[in-house]
Design a protein around this motif. Structure first.
Motif, PDB file in Angstrom:
ATOM      1  N   GLN A  26       5.219   7.964 -10.186  1.00  0.00           N
ATOM      2  CA  GLN A  26       5.721   7.180 -11.309  1.00  0.00           C
ATOM      3  C   GLN A  26       7.074   6.566 -10.955  1.00  0.00           C
ATOM      4  O   GLN A  26       7.330   5.396 -11.282  1.00  0.00           O
ATOM      5  N   ALA A  27       7.925   7.329 -10.275  1.00  0.00           N
ATOM      6  CA  ALA A  27       9.244   6.817  -9.885  1.00  0.00           C
ATOM      7  C   ALA A  27       9.112   5.617  -8.949  1.00  0.00           C
ATOM      8  O   ALA A  27       9.890   4.658  -9.043  1.00  0.00           O
ATOM      9  N   ASP A  28       8.116   5.652  -8.047  1.00  0.00           N
ATOM     10  CA  ASP A  28       7.903   4.527  -7.129  1.00  0.00           C
ATOM     11  C   ASP A  28       7.538   3.259  -7.903  1.00  0.00           C
ATOM     12  O   ASP A  28       8.073   2.177  -7.635  1.00  0.00           O
ATOM     13  N   ILE A  29       6.616   3.390  -8.840  1.00  0.00           N
ATOM     14  CA  ILE A  29       6.147   2.235  -9.603  1.00  0.00           C
ATOM     15  C   ILE A  29       7.276   1.659 -10.458  1.00  0.00           C
ATOM     16  O   ILE A  29       7.460   0.434 -10.518  1.00  0.00           O
ATOM     17  N   LEU A  30       8.028   2.529 -11.104  1.00  0.00           N
ATOM     18  CA  LEU A  30       9.133   2.043 -11.931  1.00  0.00           C
ATOM     19  C   LEU A  30      10.201   1.378 -11.068  1.00  0.00           C
ATOM     20  O   LEU A  30      10.720   0.314 -11.419  1.00  0.00           O
ATOM     21  N   ARG A  31      10.525   1.976  -9.945  1.00  0.00           N
ATOM     22  CA  ARG A  31      11.571   1.425  -9.064  1.00  0.00           C
ATOM     23  C   ARG A  31      11.200   0.058  -8.523  1.00  0.00           C
ATOM     24  O   ARG A  31      12.029  -0.860  -8.487  1.00  0.00           O
ATOM     25  N   ASP A  54      -2.711  -0.746 -14.122  1.00  0.00           N
ATOM     26  CA  ASP A  54      -3.664  -0.035 -13.268  1.00  0.00           C
ATOM     27  C   ASP A  54      -3.206   1.388 -12.995  1.00  0.00           C
ATOM     28  O   ASP A  54      -4.000   2.331 -13.051  1.00  0.00           O
ATOM     29  N   PHE A  55      -1.917   1.549 -12.698  1.00  0.00           N
ATOM     30  CA  PHE A  55      -1.392   2.876 -12.379  1.00  0.00           C
ATOM     31  C   PHE A  55      -1.478   3.792 -13.594  1.00  0.00           C
ATOM     32  O   PHE A  55      -1.892   4.958 -13.484  1.00  0.00           O
ATOM     33  N   ARG A  78      -3.150   6.741  -2.045  1.00  0.00           N
ATOM     34  CA  ARG A  78      -3.659   5.462  -1.531  1.00  0.00           C
ATOM     35  C   ARG A  78      -3.739   4.403  -2.635  1.00  0.00           C
ATOM     36  O   ARG A  78      -4.756   3.749  -2.820  1.00  0.00           O
ATOM     37  N   PHE A  79      -2.630   4.239  -3.337  1.00  0.00           N
ATOM     38  CA  PHE A  79      -2.556   3.236  -4.394  1.00  0.00           C
ATOM     39  C   PHE A  79      -2.160   1.900  -3.772  1.00  0.00           C
ATOM     40  O   PHE A  79      -1.175   1.814  -3.033  1.00  0.00           O
ATOM     41  N   SER A  80      -2.923   0.852  -4.058  1.00  0.00           N
ATOM     42  CA  SER A  80      -2.682  -0.454  -3.457  1.00  0.00           C
ATOM     43  C   SER A  80      -2.337  -1.493  -4.516  1.00  0.00           C
ATOM     44  O   SER A  80      -2.932  -1.507  -5.605  1.00  0.00           O
ATOM     45  N   VAL A  81      -1.391  -2.356  -4.169  1.00  0.00           N
ATOM     46  CA  VAL A  81      -1.017  -3.489  -5.008  1.00  0.00           C
ATOM     47  C   VAL A  81      -1.518  -4.752  -4.315  1.00  0.00           C
ATOM     48  O   VAL A  81      -1.097  -5.057  -3.194  1.00  0.00           O
ATOM     49  N   SER A  82      -2.409  -5.472  -4.958  1.00  0.00           N
ATOM     50  CA  SER A  82      -2.974  -6.682  -4.361  1.00  0.00           C
ATOM     51  C   SER A  82      -2.008  -7.848  -4.480  1.00  0.00           C
ATOM     52  O   SER A  82      -1.339  -8.013  -5.509  1.00  0.00           O
ATOM     53  N   SER A  83      -1.926  -8.657  -3.443  1.00  0.00           N
ATOM     54  CA  SER A  83      -1.101  -9.860  -3.495  1.00  0.00           C
ATOM     55  C   SER A  83      -1.613 -10.772  -4.597  1.00  0.00           C
ATOM     56  O   SER A  83      -2.822 -10.961  -4.758  1.00  0.00           O
ATOM     57  N   ASP A 107       0.855  -1.189   0.000  1.00  0.00           N
ATOM     58  CA  ASP A 107       0.000   0.000   0.000  1.00  0.00           C
ATOM     59  C   ASP A 107       0.886   1.233   0.000  1.00  0.00           C
ATOM     60  O   ASP A 107       1.766   1.380   0.848  1.00  0.00           O
ATOM     61  N   TYR A 108       0.632   2.119  -0.963  1.00  0.00           N
ATOM     62  CA  TYR A 108       1.371   3.376  -1.068  1.00  0.00           C
ATOM     63  C   TYR A 108       0.483   4.508  -0.543  1.00  0.00           C
ATOM     64  O   TYR A 108      -0.660   4.650  -0.979  1.00  0.00           O
ATOM     65  N   GLN A 109       1.020   5.321   0.340  1.00  0.00           N
ATOM     66  CA  GLN A 109       0.292   6.502   0.775  1.00  0.00           C
ATOM     67  C   GLN A 109       0.078   7.429  -0.410  1.00  0.00           C
ATOM     68  O   GLN A 109      -1.004   7.980  -0.615  1.00  0.00           O
ATOM     69  N   SER A 110       1.141   7.586  -1.199  1.00  0.00           N
ATOM     70  CA  SER A 110       1.069   8.343  -2.445  1.00  0.00           C
ATOM     71  C   SER A 110       2.093   7.737  -3.394  1.00  0.00           C
ATOM     72  O   SER A 110       3.296   7.862  -3.184  1.00  0.00           O
ATOM     73  N   ALA A 111       1.615   7.053  -4.425  1.00  0.00           N
ATOM     74  CA  ALA A 111       2.507   6.375  -5.367  1.00  0.00           C
ATOM     75  C   ALA A 111       2.847   7.307  -6.523  1.00  0.00           C
ATOM     76  O   ALA A 111       1.958   7.856  -7.181  1.00  0.00           O
TER      77      ALA A 111
END
Length: 316
Positions: A108-113, A149-150, A134-139, A102-106
C-alpha cells in the motif's frame, strides 16, 4: 452554504451569496462534481481563471473538496453572474497517466508513494490493504485505474474520496443509517429495473494453462437473462484469482439490475455508502438499501437531495 476558491499560490476567496448550486457524490466512480452560480460585481478585481481548488461548507461542516475545471462570467438583463464547474479530488488521479512499472511485491505504501501523494492527496485513516505479488502497471493507465486495481481486485475495497478530499481505502462505514418513512419530506420516488448490461455468464480463460472457468448468475439466467462475457487473464493466475475475477464481473453487473431513486426536500441527508432503510406506506419496495450516488442542490424550489439506492452489498 459557503463556497471558497483557491488559486495556485494557496490564497483563498469566499464567493458571494450563492444563487443556486448542485453537488454530485458517487461511491468512487464516476468522479464527484459540483456546479454553482452567484452574482459577480463588475468592480471585482479577482480573476476566476486563476482558481484551481474548491471547497464548500454547510452549517460549519465540510461538504466538498475538489478542483476547478471551468469558470464563466456572463452578463444579461438580470445582471452579472459567475458560474463555476469542477470535480472531486479523484480528478487528479483520472487526469494523470501512470508510468508503466512492474512491482515484485507492491505494498500500500508503494502505491500511495508512486501514484497518489505526488498530487498532494492524503489518505483517510483506516487503510490497510495487503501487499500484492507481481503487480503490474500498464503504460497508458490512469493513476486512478492503478489505485482501483490494487484496492478493488486485490484488496476487496472500493477506493473513493471523502468530503475532506482524502482517499478512502477501507470498507463501508455502516454506523450511519438513514430511515425514509412517512415523516420524511419525500418529493418523488421511482423504482427502476434495468436488464441491459447485467451478465448471466462469464468465461475466464488462463492463456498460460489453457484452463477455462465458467461462473454464472443463476438467478438472472433463470429469469431469461442471456449475456456472456469472456475474460482472458493477462498472466499466470491461480484458480482463486480466476474465480474472483469472473464473480466480480457478475456481481458488478448485477448491482445495476434494481435501483431505487428518492428525492427529498432536505440538504445533505445521506452520503454514498450509507445504509438507507425505506419504510413507506403504499410502497411495494420497502427494505434496506445502500446509497450509490447522491446529488444535493439548492435552487428556486429550495434545498433538495436525490439519492440513488442499490442493494446493501452492491459492487462498484
Amino acid at each position: 452554504m459557503n463556497a471558497y476558491m483557491t488559486d495556485a499560490s494557496g490564497k483563498e476567496y469566499l464567493l458571494p451569496g450563492l444563487l443556486a448550486w448542485r453537488m454530485e457524490y458517487t461511491a468512487g466512480a464516476p468522479c464527484d462534481s459540483f456546479w454553482l452560480r452567484c452574482g459577480w460585481d463588475a468592480d471585482n478585481k479577482v480573476k476566476p481563471g486563476e482558481w484551481v481548488g474548491f471547497r464548500a461548507e454547510y452549517q460549519g461542516e465540510r461538504v466538498f473538496t475538489g478542483v476547478v475545471d471551468e469558470c464563466e462570467v456572463s452578463v444579461d438583463s438580470s445582471g452579472r453572474l459567475l458560474e463555476a464547474f469542477g470535480r472531486g479530488m479523484a480528478a487528479l488521479l483520472l487526469d494523470n497517466e501512470a508510468l508503466g512499472e512492474d512491482y515484485q511485491s507492491a505494498t500500500q505504501a508503494d502505491i500511495l508513494r508512486d501514484h497518489v501523494t505526488p498530487y498532494g492527496i492524503t489518505t483517510a485513516p483506516g487503510a490497510g490493504l495487503p501487499p500484492v505479488s507481481r503487480f503490474s502497471v500498464s503504460s497508458g493507465s490512469s493513476e486512478w485505474s492503478v489505485v482501483y486495481d490494487f484496492a478493488r481486485y486485490y484488496g476487496g475495497v472500493s477506493p473513493r474520496f471523502d468530503r475532506q478530499g482524502r482517499l478512502v481505502l477501507s470498507g463501508w462505514d455502516d454506523s450511519r443509517e438513514r430511515v425514509v418513512d412517512d415523516t420524511t419530506p419525500v418529493i418523488s420516488m421511482a423504482r427502476r429495473d434495468k436488464r441491459y448490461g447485467v451478465l448471466s455468464q462469464v468465461l475466464v480463460r488462463d492463456r498460460w494453462s489453457g484452463r477455462t472457468e465458467r461462473v454464472e448468475n443463476t438467478a438472472f439466467r433463470s429469469a431469461g437473462g442471456r449475456a456472456r462475457r469472456v475474460i482472458t487473464m493477462p498472466s499466470r493466475s491461480s484458480y482463486k484469482a480466476m474465480r474472483y475475477s469472473g464473480q466480480f464481473q457478475l456481481d458488478r453487473s448485477a448491482c445495476d439490475l434494481e435501483r431505487l431513486e428518492i428525492t427529498v426536500g432536505e440538504a445533505f441527508c445521506v452520503w454514498p455508502g450509507d445504509l438507507v432503510t425505506v419504510q413507506r406506506k403504499g410502497w411495494d419496495w420497502n427494505g434496506r438499501y445502500r446509497a450509490v450516488q447522491v446529488a444535493v442542490g439548492m435552487d428556486k424550489s429550495g434545498y433538495w437531495s436525490h439519492m440513488e439506492l442499490a442493494g446493501p452489498d452492491f459492487v462498484v
